[in-house]
Design an enzyme around this catalytic site. Sequence first.
Site, short mmCIF file in Angstrom:
data_model
loop_
_atom_site.label_atom_id
_atom_site.label_comp_id
_atom_site.label_asym_id
_atom_site.label_seq_id
_atom_site.Cartn_x
_atom_site.Cartn_y
_atom_site.Cartn_z
N ASN A 7 -2.20 -12.78 -5.90
CA ASN A 7 -2.28 -14.03 -5.15
C ASN A 7 -3.10 -13.71 -3.89
OD1 ASN A 7 -1.87 -16.25 -3.56
ND2 ASN A 7 0.35 -16.31 -3.81
N ARG A 90 -3.35 -16.22 -9.25
CA ARG A 90 -2.99 -17.55 -8.77
C ARG A 90 -4.26 -18.17 -8.20
NH1 ARG A 90 -0.49 -19.54 -3.16
NH2 ARG A 90 -0.24 -21.70 -3.78
N HIS A 179 1.01 -26.35 -5.52
CA HIS A 179 2.32 -25.70 -5.78
C HIS A 179 2.80 -25.99 -7.20
CE1 HIS A 179 3.26 -26.16 -1.22
NE2 HIS A 179 2.81 -24.94 -1.45
N ARG A 240 0.16 -28.17 9.22
CA ARG A 240 -0.58 -29.34 8.72
C ARG A 240 0.19 -30.62 9.01
NH1 ARG A 240 -0.82 -26.79 2.90
NH2 ARG A 240 -1.54 -24.76 3.58
N GLU A 384 6.77 -17.91 -8.92
CA GLU A 384 5.44 -18.25 -9.42
C GLU A 384 4.83 -17.08 -10.17
OE1 GLU A 384 5.00 -19.44 -5.32
OE2 GLU A 384 3.56 -20.97 -5.95
#
Length: 399
Positions: A7, A90, A179, A240, A384
């Site tokens: 990742n 990923r 996600h 964010r 993940e």
Amino acid sequence: MNVLTLNSGSSSVKYQLIRPDKKEVLCSGQVERIGIDGTRIVHKTNDEKIKKELDISNHKGAIDSILEIMTDEEIGALEGLDEIDAIGHRLVHGGDKFAHSVLIDDDVMETLHECKDFAPLHNPPNIKGVEAAEERLPGKPNVGVFDTAFHSTLPPEAYLYAIPYRYYREESIRKYGFHGTSHYYVASRAAQMLDKDIENMNIITCHLGNGASVAAVKNGKSIDTSMGFTPLEGLVMGTRSGDIDPGVIFYIAEEENMSIEEANQFFNKKCGVLGLSEDTNDMRDLEEKALAGEKQYKITMDVYHYRIKKYISAYLGIMNGVDAIVFTGGVGENSDYTREDSLKNMDNLGIVVDKEKNDGLRGKEAIISADESDVDILVIPTNEELVIAQETARILKEK
Ligand code: AMP
């Protein structure tokens, strides 16, 4: 089969070496602060955690360090690199080109480069990770698993923005969602934990980390999600803003004389709970101070929780009721305060958290709904990497 999952972020590369069929992690870790002072690797085996300073400056150096520590004579999980069968990456944004995981070849790389502008924070380091793996492990298959893939089942009414249609037709401007690998994993795991068939379930999954998103999962498919064309839309996040009146962007950009790029950076990096609290984006600190009654922190957490509740409520309506709500991600897995506060006063909708089961629960699978709750509420640490490793094995089998 041994799959190395990677990742690759802008300043970090997280990795795991996994045997997907046995769901076994042989070792894991991350290279942190790539390209800045204090670059280091934190490597975990089944019995120890090692931290080592590194003298490297880019993703290739990071991959070299990972491969070196994994084959170290004393602590390595492998005797040699030939024991790595494949690499699973990923990848954040597949645009409208990738609805599923893919075996990476030259055409795929070309398309990934084309998607670069869609996720300027994420796609360029993802690509660097693939290029470094291809160079350092020549001849090994690389598979890309996209964050956007699980949301490729969104219907047009959920993914279209109300802007001239040609921007969708010609420029592929639409909601993609992110996600996805995490939402897929926790929704599937929730069905298993409840011993129900996911094909007959409505599930709301809340991935709450530094980035955060909610998904509506109907019969195992994502039908809506809070992030959009980019990961900026939706929930209030670490840095964010999430949903905002676009008028605010025009106003601040004009007021501060910002270029488009500066405004993009501002709403991605300086807003969210960091902007609201005027202090930090670390949810642990925010939570502690909010619970101690410090006003600025309390209002920050209130805004953060209110937005989560608003999305959950929207998805309850869209799916005409739900069977389960799942919390995951660093905050979702660890913060009893966030879980309780986001779901408070929803008893008329059949949602009741059991305080005793919720309080103090961190990083463990559990069902935290009260007996009288119609909706099951679950905490599930996301995985993940396991999905990426399983997807990699599946793609190679199909080859
Ligand atoms: P992630 O991006 O999924 O790694 O999540 C990172 C976020 O999880 C950070 O903001 C952390 O402060 C937050 N986090 C980790 N542990 C806790 C905790 N015990 N309580 C609240 N937030 C936490």
